[in-house]
Design a protein around this motif. Structure first.
Motif, PDB file in Angstrom:
ATOM      1  N   GLU A 184       0.811  -1.216   0.000  1.00  0.00           N
ATOM      2  CA  GLU A 184       0.000   0.000   0.000  1.00  0.00           C
ATOM      3  C   GLU A 184       0.849   1.273   0.000  1.00  0.00           C
ATOM      4  OE1 GLU A 184      -3.354   2.212  -0.311  1.00  0.00           O
ATOM      5  OE2 GLU A 184      -3.181   0.037  -0.537  1.00  0.00           O
ATOM      6  N   SER A 185       2.052   1.205   0.513  1.00  0.00           N
ATOM      7  CA  SER A 185       2.928   2.381   0.570  1.00  0.00           C
ATOM      8  C   SER A 185       3.021   3.076  -0.787  1.00  0.00           C
ATOM      9  CB  SER A 185       4.335   1.979   1.018  1.00  0.00           C
ATOM     10  OG  SER A 185       4.306   1.288   2.233  1.00  0.00           O
ATOM     11  N   PHE A 186       3.194   2.292  -1.856  1.00  0.00           N
ATOM     12  CA  PHE A 186       3.332   2.882  -3.187  1.00  0.00           C
ATOM     13  C   PHE A 186       2.055   3.589  -3.620  1.00  0.00           C
ATOM     14  CE2 PHE A 186       6.870  -0.127  -3.555  1.00  0.00           C
ATOM     15  CZ  PHE A 186       7.840   0.720  -4.069  1.00  0.00           C
ATOM     16  N   ARG A 187       0.927   3.008  -3.288  1.00  0.00           N
ATOM     17  CA  ARG A 187      -0.352   3.596  -3.699  1.00  0.00           C
ATOM     18  C   ARG A 187      -0.628   4.922  -2.992  1.00  0.00           C
ATOM     19  NH1 ARG A 187      -4.627   0.971  -5.603  1.00  0.00           N
ATOM     20  NH2 ARG A 187      -5.820   1.320  -3.710  1.00  0.00           N
ATOM     21  N   GLN A 188       0.089   5.181  -1.915  1.00  0.00           N
ATOM     22  CA  GLN A 188      -0.089   6.415  -1.152  1.00  0.00           C
ATOM     23  C   GLN A 188       0.777   7.568  -1.666  1.00  0.00           C
ATOM     24  OE1 GLN A 188      -2.500   6.770   1.210  1.00  0.00           O
ATOM     25  NE2 GLN A 188      -3.041   4.732   0.459  1.00  0.00           N
ATOM     26  N   ARG A 189       1.710   7.272  -2.542  1.00  0.00           N
ATOM     27  CA  ARG A 189       2.598   8.309  -3.071  1.00  0.00           C
ATOM     28  C   ARG A 189       1.935   9.032  -4.244  1.00  0.00           C
ATOM     29  NH1 ARG A 189       8.316   5.356  -3.775  1.00  0.00           N
ATOM     30  NH2 ARG A 189       7.933   6.306  -5.781  1.00  0.00           N
ATOM     31  N   LYS A 190       2.299  10.293  -4.431  1.00  0.00           N
ATOM     32  CA  LYS A 190       1.724  11.096  -5.514  1.00  0.00           C
ATOM     33  C   LYS A 190       1.990  10.483  -6.879  1.00  0.00           C
ATOM     34  CE  LYS A 190       2.102  15.441  -3.035  1.00  0.00           C
ATOM     35  NZ  LYS A 190       2.770  16.738  -2.957  1.00  0.00           N
ATOM     36  N   ASN A 191       3.141   9.841  -7.044  1.00  0.00           N
ATOM     37  CA  ASN A 191       3.480   9.324  -8.374  1.00  0.00           C
ATOM     38  C   ASN A 191       2.748   8.034  -8.727  1.00  0.00           C
ATOM     39  OD1 ASN A 191       4.954   7.538  -6.772  1.00  0.00           O
ATOM     40  ND2 ASN A 191       6.827   7.716  -7.989  1.00  0.00           N
ATOM     41  N   TRP A 192       1.869   7.530  -7.864  1.00  0.00           N
ATOM     42  CA  TRP A 192       1.107   6.330  -8.220  1.00  0.00           C
ATOM     43  C   TRP A 192       0.312   6.566  -9.507  1.00  0.00           C
ATOM     44  CZ3 TRP A 192       1.432   1.383  -7.512  1.00  0.00           C
ATOM     45  CH2 TRP A 192       0.381   0.564  -7.921  1.00  0.00           C
ATOM     46  N   ALA A 193      -0.093   7.792  -9.760  1.00  0.00           N
ATOM     47  CA  ALA A 193      -0.846   8.116 -10.980  1.00  0.00           C
ATOM     48  C   ALA A 193      -0.025   7.846 -12.236  1.00  0.00           C
ATOM     49  CB  ALA A 193      -1.281   9.583 -10.951  1.00  0.00           C
ATOM     50  N   GLU A 194       1.302   7.742 -12.104  1.00  0.00           N
ATOM     51  CA  GLU A 194       2.184   7.511 -13.243  1.00  0.00           C
ATOM     52  C   GLU A 194       2.688   6.066 -13.324  1.00  0.00           C
ATOM     53  OE1 GLU A 194       4.770  11.291 -14.023  1.00  0.00           O
ATOM     54  OE2 GLU A 194       4.802  10.850 -11.860  1.00  0.00           O
ATOM     55  N   VAL A 195       2.172   5.181 -12.495  1.00  0.00           N
ATOM     56  CA  VAL A 195       2.674   3.811 -12.439  1.00  0.00           C
ATOM     57  C   VAL A 195       2.504   3.111 -13.795  1.00  0.00           C
ATOM     58  CG1 VAL A 195       0.530   2.710 -11.625  1.00  0.00           C
ATOM     59  CG2 VAL A 195       2.757   1.738 -10.997  1.00  0.00           C
ATOM     60  N   SER A 196       3.479   2.315 -14.142  1.00  0.00           N
ATOM     61  CA  SER A 196       3.460   1.617 -15.434  1.00  0.00           C
ATOM     62  C   SER A 196       2.383   0.547 -15.508  1.00  0.00           C
ATOM     63  CB  SER A 196       4.822   0.965 -15.689  1.00  0.00           C
ATOM     64  OG  SER A 196       5.078  -0.028 -14.703  1.00  0.00           O
ATOM     65  N   ASN A 197       2.052  -0.051 -14.387  1.00  0.00           N
ATOM     66  CA  ASN A 197       1.145  -1.189 -14.386  1.00  0.00           C
ATOM     67  C   ASN A 197       0.231  -1.108 -13.168  1.00  0.00           C
ATOM     68  OD1 ASN A 197      -0.093  -3.674 -14.502  1.00  0.00           O
ATOM     69  ND2 ASN A 197       1.782  -4.883 -14.362  1.00  0.00           N
ATOM     70  N   PRO A 198      -0.851  -0.329 -13.264  1.00  0.00           N
ATOM     71  CA  PRO A 198      -1.736  -0.185 -12.105  1.00  0.00           C
ATOM     72  C   PRO A 198      -2.377  -1.502 -11.682  1.00  0.00           C
ATOM     73  CG  PRO A 198      -2.604   1.020 -14.008  1.00  0.00           C
ATOM     74  CD  PRO A 198      -1.278   0.478 -14.397  1.00  0.00           C
ATOM     75  N   GLY A 199      -2.411  -2.483 -12.566  1.00  0.00           N
ATOM     76  CA  GLY A 199      -2.975  -3.799 -12.250  1.00  0.00           C
ATOM     77  C   GLY A 199      -1.930  -4.816 -11.831  1.00  0.00           C
ATOM     78  N   VAL A 200      -0.792  -4.350 -11.354  1.00  0.00           N
ATOM     79  CA  VAL A 200       0.299  -5.262 -10.997  1.00  0.00           C
ATOM     80  C   VAL A 200      -0.156  -6.316  -9.993  1.00  0.00           C
ATOM     81  CG1 VAL A 200       1.261  -3.743  -9.198  1.00  0.00           C
ATOM     82  CG2 VAL A 200       2.734  -5.427 -10.352  1.00  0.00           C
ATOM     83  N   ALA A 201      -1.000  -5.959  -9.048  1.00  0.00           N
ATOM     84  CA  ALA A 201      -1.443  -6.925  -8.036  1.00  0.00           C
ATOM     85  C   ALA A 201      -2.234  -8.074  -8.656  1.00  0.00           C
ATOM     86  CB  ALA A 201      -2.258  -6.234  -6.957  1.00  0.00           C
ATOM     87  N   VAL A 202      -2.960  -7.812  -9.722  1.00  0.00           N
ATOM     88  CA  VAL A 202      -3.717  -8.868 -10.396  1.00  0.00           C
ATOM     89  C   VAL A 202      -2.754  -9.876 -11.033  1.00  0.00           C
ATOM     90  CG1 VAL A 202      -5.324  -9.384 -12.290  1.00  0.00           C
ATOM     91  CG2 VAL A 202      -5.724  -7.409 -10.778  1.00  0.00           C
ATOM     92  N   VAL A 249       9.658 -11.714 -14.115  1.00  0.00           N
ATOM     93  CA  VAL A 249       8.376 -11.563 -14.797  1.00  0.00           C
ATOM     94  C   VAL A 249       8.043 -10.072 -14.890  1.00  0.00           C
ATOM     95  CG1 VAL A 249       6.002 -12.376 -14.925  1.00  0.00           C
ATOM     96  CG2 VAL A 249       7.726 -13.755 -13.727  1.00  0.00           C
ATOM     97  N   THR A 250       8.545  -9.456 -15.932  1.00  0.00           N
ATOM     98  CA  THR A 250       8.420  -8.009 -16.095  1.00  0.00           C
ATOM     99  C   THR A 250       6.973  -7.551 -16.066  1.00  0.00           C
ATOM    100  OG1 THR A 250      10.354  -8.153 -17.527  1.00  0.00           O
ATOM    101  CG2 THR A 250       9.213  -6.051 -17.464  1.00  0.00           C
ATOM    102  N   GLU A 251       6.080  -8.292 -16.706  1.00  0.00           N
ATOM    103  CA  GLU A 251       4.686  -7.848 -16.756  1.00  0.00           C
ATOM    104  C   GLU A 251       3.987  -7.964 -15.407  1.00  0.00           C
ATOM    105  OE1 GLU A 251       2.461 -10.117 -19.635  1.00  0.00           O
ATOM    106  OE2 GLU A 251       3.108 -11.991 -18.741  1.00  0.00           O
ATOM    107  N   ALA A 252       4.638  -8.588 -14.435  1.00  0.00           N
ATOM    108  CA  ALA A 252       4.126  -8.631 -13.065  1.00  0.00           C
ATOM    109  C   ALA A 252       4.986  -7.745 -12.167  1.00  0.00           C
ATOM    110  CB  ALA A 252       4.087 -10.059 -12.546  1.00  0.00           C
ATOM    111  N   THR A 253       5.545  -6.683 -12.780  1.00  0.00           N
ATOM    112  CA  THR A 253       6.251  -5.648 -12.031  1.00  0.00           C
ATOM    113  C   THR A 253       5.635  -4.306 -12.395  1.00  0.00           C
ATOM    114  OG1 THR A 253       7.992  -5.155 -13.668  1.00  0.00           O
ATOM    115  CG2 THR A 253       8.430  -6.965 -12.100  1.00  0.00           C
ATOM    116  N   ALA A 254       6.015  -3.304 -11.646  1.00  0.00           N
ATOM    117  CA  ALA A 254       5.552  -1.940 -11.933  1.00  0.00           C
ATOM    118  C   ALA A 254       6.674  -0.975 -11.585  1.00  0.00           C
ATOM    119  CB  ALA A 254       4.302  -1.615 -11.123  1.00  0.00           C
ATOM    120  N   THR A 255       6.673   0.153 -12.290  1.00  0.00           N
ATOM    121  CA  THR A 255       7.668   1.186 -12.028  1.00  0.00           C
ATOM    122  C   THR A 255       7.070   2.556 -12.304  1.00  0.00           C
ATOM    123  OG1 THR A 255       9.972   1.801 -12.337  1.00  0.00           O
ATOM    124  CG2 THR A 255       8.738   1.199 -14.339  1.00  0.00           C
ATOM    125  N   PHE A 256       7.893   3.561 -12.138  1.00  0.00           N
ATOM    126  CA  PHE A 256       7.489   4.955 -12.283  1.00  0.00           C
ATOM    127  C   PHE A 256       8.540   5.693 -13.101  1.00  0.00           C
ATOM    128  CE2 PHE A 256       6.233   3.138  -8.289  1.00  0.00           C
ATOM    129  CZ  PHE A 256       4.875   3.410  -8.232  1.00  0.00           C
TER     130      PHE A 256
END
Length: 180
Positions: free
Chosen positions: A12-30, A135-142
């Protein structure tokens, strides 16, 4: 060969940061959830890792209440949840000891952030002699900002794959690991 899925910092820490709106893969948890289900079905080990920065007064400070897995992901009884304070999952945890005790020789890396905690964990795992699937598609970055330049998420992901492939890891897809 016994394998372990390393779920790095899907918290959840990442979702609380302002840059979450720019995340490469918002569905990473899925995507991570699909890997978790497949690992469990195949009798593999799932190890959860969280990043913590005590005293930082950030979403990564345990006092914030955000150093926890995102909703929808949960360890089962017996699945370790390790808390690290370094970029890789080995240096400040007993991950290597746990993998050795479990007879693990292969790790599958997924999570947040692609080029930071995930990549550094993959590199160190390879240096320690583990076979590594990334597994790159199961990662996320900013996006990364430095001076007046910005490196976009697509470029970060491509650079990470080029840096790891054939040297530190095999780049895999979620489909390859869930339908095999």
């Amino acid at each position: 060969m016994t394998s372990a899925l390393l779920v790095i910092d899907v918290q959840e820490s990442f979702r609380q940061r302002k840059n979450w709106a720019e995340v490469s893969n918002p569905g990473v948890a899925v995507e991570v959830g699909r890997l978790v289900d497949a690992a469990r079905e195949k009798g593999g080990v799932v190890i959860w890792v969280l990043h913590s920065e005590p005293g930082s007064d950030t979403p990564f400070d345990p006092e914030s209440g955000h150093v926890r897995l995102v909703d929808g992901l949960a360890p089962r009884d017996g699945e370790p949840v390790l808390t690290k304070t370094s970029r890789n999952a080995f240096t400040t945890t007993n991950l290597q000891q746990r993998l050795t005790e479990l007879g693990v020789r292969k790790v599958v890396v997924c999570g947040i952030q692609t080029e930071q905690c995930c990549e550094t964990t993959a590199r160190l795992a390879a240096d320690l002699g583990y076979e590594v699937d990334f597994v790159t598609e199961a990662t996320a970055t900013f996006p990364i900002r430095w001076d007046d330049r910005v490196l976009g998420t697509d470029d970060i992901i491509e650079r990470t794959e080029f840096a790891l492939a054939g040297r530190f890891a095999t780049i895999r897809t979620v489909k390859e690991l869930t339908e095999a």
